[in-house]
Design a protein around this motif. Sequence first.
Motif, short mmCIF file in Angstrom:
data_model
loop_
_atom_site.label_atom_id
_atom_site.label_comp_id
_atom_site.label_asym_id
_atom_site.label_seq_id
_atom_site.Cartn_x
_atom_site.Cartn_y
_atom_site.Cartn_z
N TRP A 35 0.83 -1.22 0.00
CA TRP A 35 0.00 0.00 0.00
C TRP A 35 0.87 1.26 0.00
O TRP A 35 0.50 2.28 -0.60
CB TRP A 35 -0.93 -0.01 1.22
N THR A 36 2.03 1.21 0.66
CA THR A 36 2.95 2.35 0.62
C THR A 36 3.45 2.59 -0.80
O THR A 36 3.55 3.73 -1.26
CB THR A 36 4.15 2.11 1.56
N PHE A 37 3.74 1.50 -1.50
CA PHE A 37 4.19 1.62 -2.88
C PHE A 37 3.10 2.25 -3.75
O PHE A 37 3.37 3.14 -4.56
CB PHE A 37 4.56 0.23 -3.40
N TYR A 38 1.85 1.80 -3.57
CA TYR A 38 0.75 2.39 -4.34
C TYR A 38 0.58 3.87 -4.01
O TYR A 38 0.30 4.69 -4.89
CB TYR A 38 -0.56 1.63 -4.04
N ALA A 39 0.79 4.22 -2.74
CA ALA A 39 0.64 5.62 -2.33
C ALA A 39 1.70 6.50 -2.99
O ALA A 39 1.42 7.65 -3.38
CB ALA A 39 0.73 5.72 -0.80
N THR A 40 2.94 5.98 -3.11
CA THR A 40 3.98 6.78 -3.75
C THR A 40 3.66 7.01 -5.23
O THR A 40 3.97 8.07 -5.78
CB THR A 40 5.36 6.10 -3.63
N ILE A 41 3.06 6.02 -5.87
CA ILE A 41 2.66 6.19 -7.26
C ILE A 41 1.61 7.29 -7.38
O ILE A 41 1.69 8.18 -8.23
CB ILE A 41 2.13 4.86 -7.84
N ILE A 42 0.61 7.24 -6.48
CA ILE A 42 -0.45 8.26 -6.50
C ILE A 42 0.14 9.64 -6.22
O ILE A 42 -0.19 10.63 -6.88
CB ILE A 42 -1.54 7.91 -5.48
N TRP A 43 1.07 9.70 -5.23
CA TRP A 43 1.71 10.98 -4.89
C TRP A 43 2.52 11.51 -6.08
O TRP A 43 2.51 12.69 -6.38
CB TRP A 43 2.62 10.78 -3.69
N GLY A 44 3.22 10.59 -6.77
CA GLY A 44 4.03 11.00 -7.92
C GLY A 44 3.17 11.57 -9.03
O GLY A 44 3.52 12.58 -9.64
N VAL A 45 2.06 10.95 -9.31
CA VAL A 45 1.15 11.45 -10.34
C VAL A 45 0.63 12.83 -9.94
O VAL A 45 0.60 13.76 -10.75
CB VAL A 45 -0.01 10.46 -10.57
N GLY A 46 0.26 12.97 -8.67
CA GLY A 46 -0.23 14.28 -8.20
C GLY A 46 0.84 15.36 -8.29
O GLY A 46 0.55 16.50 -8.64
N TYR A 47 2.09 14.96 -7.99
CA TYR A 47 3.18 15.93 -8.04
C TYR A 47 3.39 16.44 -9.46
O TYR A 47 3.59 17.64 -9.68
CB TYR A 47 4.46 15.27 -7.53
#
Length: 287
Positions: A35-47
């Motif tokens: 789930w942390t890995f998925y969160a970093t992907i979501i954060w990266g897209v948002g960034y």
Amino acid sequence: MTDKKIDDTTGVETTGHTWDGIEELNNPLPRWWLWTFYATIIWGVGYTIAYPAWPMISGATSGLLGFSTRAEVASDIAAHEAENADLVVALNEADLAVLAPGDDLHRYASARGASVFRAQCSQCHGSGAAGAVGYPNLLDDDWLWGGDITAIEATIRHGIRNETDPDARWSQMPAYDGIFETAEIDAVVEYVVSLSDPEHDAALAAEGSILFADNCAACHGENAEGNTDMGAPNLGDAIWLYGRDRDTLEYTVRNARFGVMPAWGQRLSDEDVRAVAVYVHSLGGGE
């Protein structure tokens, strides 16, 4: 593919994949890591949506927040310039010749000049301004074009022997190869050596002194002490721009030298030119 089975040693189910008799255990990643890995992907897209990220043909996407590091730097520079605006005006209006060390304006000019020197001048004169072969040492008292602060500013502003500034310092030593015979060049070299070295051929130096008086004294002076109006060096001291060994002197007499310095008045602001002049003069070698 082989059937899945339980590994006898670990008791863990295998994936059915085998390489050279080694079976892969079916150990999935922990859920929290996944789930942390998925969160970093979501954060990266948002960034990449919020901030400049994707390169384009002539720039990059600006991002929804409109953030710009260049704009922040420009803002910081503008704020710094606004804080020092009064000092800049005072520096441009000051008589540098009477600017007293220790004054706020002198300290500001020296600090500003040091920064400009490190960025623009140290490549030739060295980070400590001690110079190198062909590049003057700015720490000593031997100045080709004068070492008072007014002369230093003029040299910085207009440069030396460049073709971009009509007020550049200009002089040209003739190349005596073809004017002097080899024996005459040797004699002149020996005379120049004799001015600062007691170990010389006195008879040869005496011959060279006559040639020097007829051909070189017009620029270097009757006693070879130099002429700052013409950028002619003092030949009687121990400070040499290219070296004083006989081979180097022979090369200089035979081929001449033609050092060039850019006109920094065309590249720097007036306050930067004046600040560098104050800094160089404050190093201790100025007249």
